[in-house]
Design an enzyme around this catalytic site. Sequence first.
Site, PDB file in Angstrom:
ATOM      1  N   LYS A  53      28.152   0.224 -25.434  1.00 45.02           N
ATOM      2  CA  LYS A  53      29.490   0.092 -24.843  1.00 45.02           C
ATOM      3  C   LYS A  53      30.481  -0.347 -25.914  1.00 45.02           C
ATOM      4  CE  LYS A  53      27.584  -0.870 -20.284  1.00 45.02           C
ATOM      5  NZ  LYS A  53      27.134  -1.851 -19.312  1.00 45.02           N
ATOM      6  N   GLN A  97      26.995  -8.185 -18.094  1.00 43.32           N
ATOM      7  CA  GLN A  97      25.855  -7.267 -18.100  1.00 43.32           C
ATOM      8  C   GLN A  97      24.701  -7.809 -17.239  1.00 43.32           C
ATOM      9  OE1 GLN A  97      25.695  -4.171 -19.749  1.00 43.32           O
ATOM     10  NE2 GLN A  97      23.770  -3.973 -18.636  1.00 43.32           N
ATOM     11  N   ASP A 120      33.955  -2.557 -13.829  1.00 48.08           N
ATOM     12  CA  ASP A 120      32.707  -2.034 -13.253  1.00 48.08           C
ATOM     13  C   ASP A 120      32.912  -1.601 -11.799  1.00 48.08           C
ATOM     14  OD1 ASP A 120      30.565  -1.866 -14.967  1.00 48.08           O
ATOM     15  OD2 ASP A 120      29.941  -3.957 -14.722  1.00 48.08           O
TER      16      ASP A 120
END
Length: 295
Positions: A53, A97, A120
């Site tokens: 990412k 995460q 997200d």
Amino acid sequence: MPAELIDGRAIAARIRAEVSAEVATLKVGGVVPKLTVVLIGDDPASAVYVAGKGRACVEVGMSEDTIRLPASTSQPELMRLLDALNADPSVHGILVQSPFPPQIDASAVIRRIDPSKDVDGFHPVNVGKLMAGDRDGFVPCTPAGIQELLRTCDVRTRGLHCVVVGRSNIVGKPMAALMMQDTPTGNCTVTICHRYTTDLASYTRTADILITAVGKPGLITADMVKPGAAVLDVGITRIPDATRKSGTRLAGDADFEAVREVAGLITPVPGGVGPMTIAMLLRNTVRAAQRLAVA
Ligand code: NAP
């Protein structure tokens, strides 16, 4: 005739190029889109995802910061960090995460992130907006990427039967919600299957669009697929493969070679859905920066 392959890498590259241009425009106005990733503990797979990412952000000209916390981090410590990131105007997107260590309450973490920085798309505000058909929220990256694949491949979704196998909060549920919305890339009749579904094949065989997000290689066999269907395979599992130097390879949920003989369109694993997830994360982050810049 074997199914046409959906080239997720090429479609993701186009989106990254678009994001890159949007980042350049924001920079002219003095805004550098920034994604901050919080990584707790030392799970090797998470470290690889986070590094990917970070690289992707840098490649499109965005700023990226990975905050690494020890596995012993307490809930209050994490909450304080999230409050600081929420208040920091230079941070446009925040991502924590998963998986989390056992002492961390994952849903409390998701709820603490400012919805306008929740790239997200997991915050209940964004989940609610998705369900309500409000396009102002952030859509989770993998389902958004799958819809982009369908759009790019000119799949006219209206009136089709879409079967989603898997009902996780990050893939299955938002995927089903997207496909049923009254939008040019939705308007499907949607069926959701899970591990208590009896006779899975009786549902998958009626799918014009079959989206599988389970993580069980070989779950979807050729006889479970309607001839000509579009098969979008989200599953990623590392399996043994003696023909590879590494001794392993990645596999999706579909028995790829056999299903390819029946389907009309299919995503490979790797190189199908996977590249789209990061591309959509970049798109969500640049959207967050654009919105916060005018707020
Ligand atoms: P998850 O949270 O474990 O959810 C899996 C879902 O599959 C659950 O809803 C489960 O049902 C269902 N399921 C399990 N066995 C089944 C069966 N035999 N028949 C029908 N449904 C069954 O996983 P996830 O996070 O959604 O991820 C799914 C897969 O996609 C994994 O391989 C993951 O690595 C991959 N993934 C890929 C990307 C990407 O970018 N390509 C992104 C995210 C995830 P229950 O709810 O009843 O348990």
